[in-house]
Design a protein around this motif. Structure first.
Motif, mmCIF file in Angstrom:
data_model
loop_
_atom_site.group_PDB
_atom_site.id
_atom_site.type_symbol
_atom_site.label_atom_id
_atom_site.label_comp_id
_atom_site.label_asym_id
_atom_site.label_seq_id
_atom_site.Cartn_x
_atom_site.Cartn_y
_atom_site.Cartn_z
ATOM 1 N N TYR A 116 -19.683 -23.349 -29.607
ATOM 2 C CA TYR A 116 -20.325 -23.375 -28.191
ATOM 3 C C TYR A 116 -19.405 -22.821 -27.404
ATOM 4 O O TYR A 116 -20.708 -22.140 -26.392
ATOM 5 C CB TYR A 116 -19.550 -25.134 -27.824
ATOM 6 N N GLU A 117 -18.185 -22.273 -27.307
ATOM 7 C CA GLU A 117 -18.319 -21.259 -26.718
ATOM 8 C C GLU A 117 -19.001 -20.224 -26.561
ATOM 9 O O GLU A 117 -19.355 -19.441 -27.886
ATOM 10 C CB GLU A 117 -16.396 -21.002 -26.516
ATOM 11 N N VAL A 118 -19.731 -19.317 -25.387
ATOM 12 C CA VAL A 118 -20.608 -18.316 -25.485
ATOM 13 C C VAL A 118 -19.121 -17.047 -24.950
ATOM 14 O O VAL A 118 -17.910 -16.717 -25.413
ATOM 15 C CB VAL A 118 -20.569 -17.809 -24.129
ATOM 16 N N ASP A 119 -20.119 -15.580 -25.583
ATOM 17 C CA ASP A 119 -19.908 -14.032 -25.839
ATOM 18 C C ASP A 119 -18.566 -13.335 -25.108
ATOM 19 O O ASP A 119 -17.734 -13.266 -25.181
ATOM 20 C CB ASP A 119 -20.736 -13.124 -26.044
ATOM 21 N N ALA A 120 -19.004 -14.494 -23.483
ATOM 22 C CA ALA A 120 -18.008 -14.056 -22.800
ATOM 23 C C ALA A 120 -16.478 -14.596 -22.839
ATOM 24 O O ALA A 120 -15.898 -13.407 -22.295
ATOM 25 C CB ALA A 120 -18.232 -14.455 -20.965
ATOM 26 N N TYR A 121 -16.072 -15.580 -23.474
ATOM 27 C CA TYR A 121 -14.748 -15.875 -24.000
ATOM 28 C C TYR A 121 -13.996 -15.601 -25.125
ATOM 29 O O TYR A 121 -15.385 -15.319 -26.204
ATOM 30 C CB TYR A 121 -14.995 -17.565 -24.501
ATOM 31 N N ARG A 122 -13.405 -15.408 -26.329
ATOM 32 C CA ARG A 122 -12.694 -15.229 -27.099
ATOM 33 C C ARG A 122 -11.664 -16.184 -27.610
ATOM 34 O O ARG A 122 -11.039 -16.440 -26.530
ATOM 35 C CB ARG A 122 -12.186 -14.039 -27.670
ATOM 36 N N ARG A 123 -11.287 -16.558 -28.388
ATOM 37 C CA ARG A 123 -9.917 -17.326 -28.716
ATOM 38 C C ARG A 123 -8.804 -16.119 -28.817
ATOM 39 O O ARG A 123 -8.733 -15.902 -30.089
ATOM 40 C CB ARG A 123 -10.009 -18.309 -29.601
ATOM 41 N N VAL A 124 -7.657 -16.747 -27.772
ATOM 42 C CA VAL A 124 -6.472 -16.313 -28.549
ATOM 43 C C VAL A 124 -5.142 -17.510 -28.002
ATOM 44 O O VAL A 124 -5.557 -18.242 -27.804
ATOM 45 C CB VAL A 124 -6.064 -15.315 -27.060
ATOM 46 N N GLU A 125 -4.642 -17.378 -28.364
ATOM 47 C CA GLU A 125 -3.000 -18.141 -28.156
ATOM 48 C C GLU A 125 -2.299 -18.170 -27.196
ATOM 49 O O GLU A 125 -1.913 -17.068 -26.239
ATOM 50 C CB GLU A 125 -1.748 -17.936 -29.631
ATOM 51 N N VAL A 126 -1.836 -18.793 -26.511
ATOM 52 C CA VAL A 126 -0.801 -19.033 -25.182
ATOM 53 C C VAL A 126 0.086 -20.048 -25.209
ATOM 54 O O VAL A 126 -0.311 -20.735 -25.818
ATOM 55 C CB VAL A 126 -2.512 -19.308 -24.099
ATOM 56 N N PRO A 127 1.376 -19.539 -24.518
ATOM 57 C CA PRO A 127 2.308 -20.803 -24.368
ATOM 58 C C PRO A 127 1.538 -21.628 -23.734
ATOM 59 O O PRO A 127 0.938 -21.289 -22.566
ATOM 60 C CB PRO A 127 3.186 -19.893 -23.669
ATOM 61 N N LEU A 128 2.186 -22.780 -23.583
ATOM 62 C CA LEU A 128 1.781 -24.440 -22.703
ATOM 63 C C LEU A 128 3.991 -24.333 -22.131
ATOM 64 O O LEU A 128 4.617 -24.043 -22.642
ATOM 65 C CB LEU A 128 1.029 -24.814 -23.585
ATOM 66 N N ARG A 129 3.293 -24.964 -21.296
ATOM 67 C CA ARG A 129 4.104 -25.581 -20.609
ATOM 68 C C ARG A 129 5.284 -26.005 -21.594
ATOM 69 O O ARG A 129 6.008 -26.514 -21.178
ATOM 70 C CB ARG A 129 4.161 -26.435 -19.128
ATOM 71 N N SER A 130 4.472 -26.961 -22.215
ATOM 72 C CA SER A 130 5.239 -28.201 -22.626
ATOM 73 C C SER A 130 5.863 -27.296 -24.166
ATOM 74 O O SER A 130 7.202 -28.051 -24.740
ATOM 75 C CB SER A 130 4.407 -29.107 -23.781
ATOM 76 N N GLY A 131 6.262 -25.923 -24.262
ATOM 77 C CA GLY A 131 6.536 -25.412 -25.168
ATOM 78 C C GLY A 131 5.467 -25.073 -26.039
ATOM 79 O O GLY A 131 6.205 -23.804 -27.140
ATOM 80 N N ARG A 132 4.978 -25.453 -26.343
ATOM 81 C CA ARG A 132 4.111 -24.853 -27.384
ATOM 82 C C ARG A 132 2.964 -23.998 -27.309
ATOM 83 O O ARG A 132 3.164 -23.695 -26.490
ATOM 84 C CB ARG A 132 3.109 -26.377 -28.102
ATOM 85 N N THR A 133 2.512 -23.406 -28.412
ATOM 86 C CA THR A 133 1.311 -22.533 -28.194
ATOM 87 C C THR A 133 0.191 -22.994 -29.041
ATOM 88 O O THR A 133 0.238 -24.149 -29.797
ATOM 89 C CB THR A 133 1.672 -21.152 -28.941
#
Length: 110
Positions: free
Chosen positions: A86-103
């Protein structure tokens, strides 16, 4: 199973029904160290489905307290692959930290 953080159109029920075949429950959270920007979408299928040619974009921001609220979804391999499609080429999937402490995975500007 995969955690995917959404701050944009993947939270819309009509987008979820089209991308995942049904609505996906999620939990509120926030990605830290980022702010929101915008990107213009040219893919007519995504524009039609989301209802907009301008989508939010995640931009790194090291300012104190910088975060973007959104929703965390727990997805199967197949659902994550459908989100990638679904996501277009302008985006890439990366891992990020969340406020909850999860990634979690997130789609950010490439």
């Amino acid at each position: 199973m995969h955690l995917l953080f959404s701050y944009g159109t993947l939270r819309q029920p009509e987008v979820q029904r089209s991308v995942f075949g049904g609505e996906v429950p999620g939990e509120s959270d926030a990605v830290t160290g980022h702010r929101l920007g915008e990107v213009r979408i040219e893919d007519p299928r995504v524009v039609e489905l989301s209802g907009s040619a301008v989508h939010p974009a995640l931009i790194p921001d090291r300012s104190s307290g910088a975060e973007v609220p959104g929703t965390v979804f727990t997805l199967t391999d197949e659902q994550l692959a459908a989100a990638d499609d679904y996501e277009v080429d302008a985006y890439r999937r990366v891992e990020v930290p969340l406020r909850s402490g999860r990634t979690a995975w997130v789609y950010a500007l490439s």
